[in-house]
Every structure is written in C-alpha cells, then in structure tokens.
Scaffold this active site. Sequence first.
Site: not given
Length: 529
Positions: A65, A373
């Site tokens: 990620s 986020n």
Amino acid sequence: DMDLDAITKHSALHAKPSGLILQYGTAGFRIKAEHLDHVMFRMGLLAVLRSKQTKSTIGVMVTASHNPEEDNGVKLVDPLGEMLAPSWEEHATCLANAEEQDVQRVLLDISEKAAVDLQQDAFVVIGRDTRPSSEKLSQSVIDGITVSGGQFHDYGLLTTPQLHYMVYCRNTQGQYGKATTEGYYQKLSKAFVELTKQAFCSGDECLSLKVDCANGIGALKLREMKNYFSEGLSIQLFNVGTTGKLNHLCGADFVKSHQKPPQGIEMKPNERCCSFDGDADRIVYYYYDADGHFHLIDGDKIATLISSFLKELLLEIGESLNIGVVQTAYANGSSTRYLEEVMKVPVYCTKTGVKHLHHKAQEFDIGIYFEANGHGTVLFSKTAEMKIKQLAEELEDKKRKAAKMLENIIDLFNQAAGDAISDMLVIEAILALKGLTIQQWDALYTDLPNRQLKVKVADRQVISTTDAERKAVTPPGLQEAIDDLVKKYKLSRAFVRPSGTEDIVRVYAEADSQESADSLAQEVSWAVF
Ligand code: 16G
Ligand code: ZN
C-alpha cells in the site's frame, strides 16, 4: 489431495529466516521485501486451504500500500471480496512463523481446526502492485498454490480494490460483473456516464481533475480506464511512476499526514486535485485557495458529501431506507458533529482498520464508511438494491430520475472494498450533478485543527484500548492523565493506540487552534512515555 512431503521439500526452497516472527495485522503481513519470500509461499499454501474450506475462489494481493518502495506485503481476500476472517488471520500468523520442520504439522493443524476437506478443489486469484519486488514475490505465492494442488489465475498488475472486485465477481457467478479488468472498467464507466448525463454542467470546465498517482499502480489503471469515458471526464495524471519513487513525497498518505500537497503536481488556485495511495484503495482531495492556503478534503468530508447526496435522493424517491455512517476515532470532531446535528444521520465509531468499518456498514440498508485517511466505500443491502431497482421501473418523472441515479450509484461504488478509482468517479459525478465547486464542498464544515504524533516505546502492546480505541484501559493511570490534559483545551479530544502496522504508538489530538492541538498531542505523548 495434498502431497505433504512435496510441500515440505518445496518449502525448503522458500526457507524462513530463523527467528523471524511476524503477525498478520490490519493490513496482512508487511515488512521489508527481502524478508517475505517464505511468507508468500506459505500464503499460497494457506489460500489453497481457505479456498477448499469455503469452496470458493480466494484472492491473494501482493502489496504494501502506502509503505516505502522497499517494503512489501500480502493480504488474503475472502469469498465476497472481504478481508480475511479473524480466525484465519491467526492461522496465517501461525503458518508464517512455523519453523521449517513444523510447516507440515501446522498445515494439518489448521486443516483440522478449520475442518478443511482436503479432497476439495481449490482456486486462487493473484494480483500485485508495481513494486520492483512484487513480481518475484507473487511467483512464490504461485509456487505455494501449485505445490499444494491448487488452481490459480494470475491477474498480474492490479489495484487492491480491483482484486477484491475479481474475487467477488467470481464467487457470485458473474452477477456482480465480469471478472476481468475490462469488465471492471465497463461496469464503472457505464454507471458514471449514465449518472453524469443529467449533469447540470457538462462542459469540460467542471469535470476536470488532476490526479497524483503516488508513482503506483493507480497510474497504469487510470490510464487504461480513461479510454472508456472519452469525453465525460478530463483527468490529468501526475506521479505516474516513470521518474519518481513509489509513495515518496506523494500519494494520499503523504498528503493526509503532512497536510500538504505532493511533490510533482502543478496546482493552480482553486483547481481540483486528488491523490491515490500506492495500491489505489485510498483517495483524498485538496486545493489551493486564491490566497495560497492549502485545503485538504479527507475521508470525513468525502463521507459527508456522499451522505448528503444519498439522503437527498432518498428523500426524492420517498423511501425510508436506513442510512448509517461509520467512522473511526480519527474522524474529525467537526465531521461527526455535522453529520449528526446538521444532516441528522446516525454515526457509528469502530476500531481502525477497514474490516471493522466494512462489517459495521453491512448492518444498514445504506452503509457509508470512510476512514479519515481516505479509505472507504458505500455498501447497499440486497433489499435496498432490489427496492431501488423496482422503483426505477415504477416511479415517474423526477422520482424515477432519482431512483435511476441511485441505481447507477450502486454500480459505481465498489461493494467489495474502498476503491480510489470508484470513489473518485462517484465524487466527480456528485460535484457535477450538484454544480458544486471544490471550495463549496470544503465549506460544508470547518475541520478542527488536529495533530498526529508517533511515539516509540519499548513494548507498544502495554497500551490497550476500549470504546473503539477512544479510551485507554492500560497502563493504569494513562487515561486519567489524558483526561486531565484534554480539560486544559477548548473543543479538545485526544487518544492513543498501538499501531497495527508499525512498531509505534499513535497519538491523536484535536482542539480549537493548531497551537492547542499541537501542544495537546505533545503533552499526551509525554504521558505515554
Ligand atoms: C491499514 C488499514 C487501514 C488503517 C491503517 C491503520 C486496511 C486495508 N488498511 O493500512 O484501514 O487505517 O492500517 O494503521 O485495513 P495503523 O494501525 O498503523 O494506524
Ligand atoms: Zn492502500
């Protein structure tokens, strides 16, 4: 059937460095790529077991990620495109940590505990991000699959949400969509084009967007997808990976945590920009105003925009489907207040990590979940979906139009996982339909100033929390200390939690001014020490 001796022999070719202990955390396994070969092989083995047990296709995604390029990681995807079930996270941890001579025994142990029928067929699909280490590591996964007699399909380069989509499609007999990247592009672009047909401003003026691709997979996939909606949306790609390093000084995580724009993007005042993370499952928006101030539009504000749009449509069709918004402790206090008090939608808080939010969101007809986020999506229950489809046929005029829009929105949201591409298209469609500029969107509410800090401690597990991570239970006295500090500031809130992805404790604080938020965060981090 499984040839255990062959597995043991093969396992030696992917030997575990002795003494290395890892944990299947919030985001699977994640460390420096050079330590991961044995983990990949073993996750191939585990995916085969999980596939046999569920009699379904299982996914394996090779990615770390938003982590630095040198890292890598692996996650298993369950049959409905969801995160791996918690009991299997434990199996994953056991298997990854087994010493070489114990691999066979641990495999049998898991098979027994989970009642796996070893005669059953297994099928696994694999995807990977653009990290230099990803290709070789995904080969190790494939090794594990084949040596244990599983079948597989390697999709090669994919965004994480695309892999979740593939798994979901394959286990629902194509009802959700075709399990190819083309099928994915077709499904999303068709919904987007139909949705924006009604847009008030259809000139290229309002549908123009700059995208920071974090030098990752998002660049490749967005570029492929652009061909599917030739004129609907004009997007300009930045940080496409040709010169910069993955996630380095760019991407959604960088922008959110530093609260500043990424490098490598040219921004003019009031231009709409967004950033993906390294595997394209997170998105945040931002812009510079005319005075040169930077404005970040995070997951909370994305959830608010989407909630208000969906609520309007529901009102229009006159159907009382229940909506719930799911957040974590990191949600800005202003967003929670706005959603509850102004929009009157119920808000729920869960622990950090997509699996918790996703799970909670499944309780509603329409469950909207976003982490601050930028990871999130909207889930529609089967009942809601059927009702909306039916209304789109039955109703007339404006009501019918609203029901049709909802129908397309369902198709546009990835129902398996938060998805930067899909979320971006939903947001662009809503802005166009409502004729909203990015400043107008931003002005829905004003974020409370906030600060996040990382604290290094000897053992982060001495901190345990409750109330969706908003209260510390241990060590004794910590919560009282935090309470006392919070009292010193206005509109303040603070909490600490051990990170699930790094060996640190995270501190979050918000208050009426940036100075207060900063000093509260600092004081709380001293209390942790
Ligand atoms: C992982 C999670 C993300 C969460 C973050 C928290 C998934 C797919 N990703 O990236 O949702 O916000 O971990 O990290 O679940 P932390 O525990 O280090 O704060
Ligand atoms: Zn990600």
